[in-house]
Design a protein around this motif. Structure first.
Motif, PDB file in Angstrom:
ATOM      1  N   ALA A 187      48.649  37.151  42.935  1.00 48.65           N
ATOM      2  CA  ALA A 187      47.356  38.136  42.462  1.00 48.65           C
ATOM      3  C   ALA A 187      46.896  37.876  41.213  1.00 48.65           C
ATOM      4  N   SER A 188      47.889  37.869  40.463  1.00 54.93           N
ATOM      5  CA  SER A 188      47.377  37.672  38.952  1.00 54.93           C
ATOM      6  C   SER A 188      46.753  36.396  38.652  1.00 54.93           C
ATOM      7  N   ILE A 189      47.356  35.270  39.266  1.00 54.47           N
ATOM      8  CA  ILE A 189      46.538  33.844  39.330  1.00 54.47           C
ATOM      9  C   ILE A 189      45.194  34.130  39.821  1.00 54.47           C
ATOM     10  N   ALA A 190      45.112  34.838  40.959  1.00 50.45           N
ATOM     11  CA  ALA A 190      43.813  34.815  41.644  1.00 50.45           C
ATOM     12  C   ALA A 190      42.929  35.669  40.980  1.00 50.45           C
ATOM     13  N   ASP A 191      43.320  36.905  40.247  1.00 54.76           N
ATOM     14  CA  ASP A 191      42.342  37.601  39.340  1.00 54.76           C
ATOM     15  C   ASP A 191      42.102  36.600  37.976  1.00 54.76           C
ATOM     16  N   ALA A 192      42.874  35.650  37.619  1.00 53.22           N
ATOM     17  CA  ALA A 192      42.448  34.761  36.631  1.00 53.22           C
ATOM     18  C   ALA A 192      41.303  33.900  37.035  1.00 53.22           C
ATOM     19  N   VAL A 193      41.178  33.282  38.325  1.00 58.29           N
ATOM     20  CA  VAL A 193      40.147  32.510  38.538  1.00 58.29           C
ATOM     21  C   VAL A 193      39.292  32.981  39.369  1.00 58.29           C
TER      22      VAL A 193
END
Length: 359
Positions: free
Chosen positions: A305-311
């Motif tokens: 979810a953190s990676i998703a937020d970043a991209v």
């Protein structure tokens, strides 16, 4: 080529690997920390492990960390991902130039976490670090009988080093141990770890069953049903969306597990889980404080979810599973879980994230 291999982590995977790699002709030292409560006296007696009915004598078993590191070509970590920092702190002072550190577990950007520890400790040895998307085996070990049951191998196991410029060099060495599929970065490896999509959602939806059933619950053939499998589908769709934005191959859960040898072709995802020869008879989770839930949320879904937020990818189903798990266990997984920020990564877009991983 015969390799000298030090294995850190003497659980199901570590013990199985010690015997299997010994049978493949390598010189294996199996390390168990002095703090571990697991009884491995039968291995300590004569360095012997029974692998699928055959007695295999490994090179050595030790609780001396320096002995486990010294002179090894490869240090292999078969440990839960949350233990990476602690285990690294333990062996880091004894590292030698030229060693290859392979993290053989459910991928959670463990390579960068390991390197962060080395940097914090001021360790400047010339070592290479990389990880695979999952443990190389489906296996179980019974310490009372000293029997390791190797159920099967992951036949399509993605691997990358951190930084990715070291991947080819590491694969040249590690190919003597296992067959890997080259990935672009450890981000791609982490996004193909099958556990965060398979375990937490169905597990928490079976919370009452798990609380009641105790030690008789089988997630794959009992807990994944015609309804709970829908959560797996939706999380997988969100995961694929992240892969697409980052420019990685986006393959659905069924296809990924088929090529890894865990699922049979020509069946629905529900049937594949329920009938998998590799998975269906694996017990657990038998309580909610189990790695299927805690580890795969804290180091899995929260990281995704953190990676998703970043991209710029929305992950409402991942977020809901993280939230509900926190409600059940009375903790804030968004606060305590692994994120890019905690890894020291501050990026503006997908291109910048990939550049950091390549090095």
């Amino acid at each position: 080529m015969t390799l000298k291999i030090g294995i850190f982590g003497a659980g199901h995977g570590g013990v199985t690997a010690a015997a299997d790699l010994t049978k493949s002709g390598h010189e294996v030292t199996l390390y168990q920390s002095r703090e571990s409560g697991r009884n491995l006296e039968k291995i300590m007696e004569n360095n012997e492990i029974i692998l699928n009915g055959e007695a295999v004598k490994i090179h050595s078993f030790t609780r001396d960390v320096e002995e486990a590191v010294s002179g090894q070509d490869v240090l292999m970590l078969t440990i839960p991902s949350p233990a990476v920092e602690k285990v690294t702190e333990n062996f880091a002072p004894y590292l030698e130039d030229g060693q290859h550190i392979y993290i053989n577990s459910a991928s959670a950007m463990c390579s960068i976490r390991l390197r962060n520890v080395l940097q914090k400790m001021g360790i400047k040895k010339d070592v290479k670090v990389g990880e695979s998307m999952s443990l190389t085996y489906a296996s179980r070990y019974n310490a009372e009988t000293n029997e390791a049951n190797l159920i099967g191998y992951n036949q399509h196991n993605l691997f990358a080093a951190y930084p990715a410029k070291d991947t080819d060099e590491m694969l040249e060495v590690l190919s003597e141990m296992y067959d890997f599929v080259r990935a672009d970065t450890i981000i791609e490896v982490t996004l193909n770890n099958g556990n965060p999509e398979s375990h937490p959602g169905p597990s928490i939806l079976n919370a009452g069953r798990i609380d009641y059933a105790g030690d008789s619950f089988y997630l794959y053939k009992e807990g994944i049903t015609e309804h709970t499998v829908n959560v797996v589908h939706k999380i997988d769709e969100e995961r694929q969306a992240i892969c697409k934005v980052l420019g990685y191959e986006a393959v659905d859960k069924s296809s990924r597990s088929e090529r890894s040898g865990y699922f049979e072709e020509g069946k629905t995802l529900l049937e594949q889980f329920n009938e998998s020869p590799m998975l269906k008879d694996i017990l657990g989770p038998t309580d909610l404080e189990n790695r299927y839930i805690t580890e795969d949320v804290e180091s899995g879904l929260v990281l995704w979810a953190s990676i998703a937020d970043a991209v710029g990818v929305k992950t409402p189903v991942m977020d809901s599973v993280i939230t509900l798990t926190g409600v059940l266990l009375e903790r804030d997984y968004f606060e305590m879980g692994l994120t890019l920020d905690k890894l020291g990564i501050d990026i503006k877009d997908a291109e910048e994230l990939n550049k950091i991983m390549i090095g």
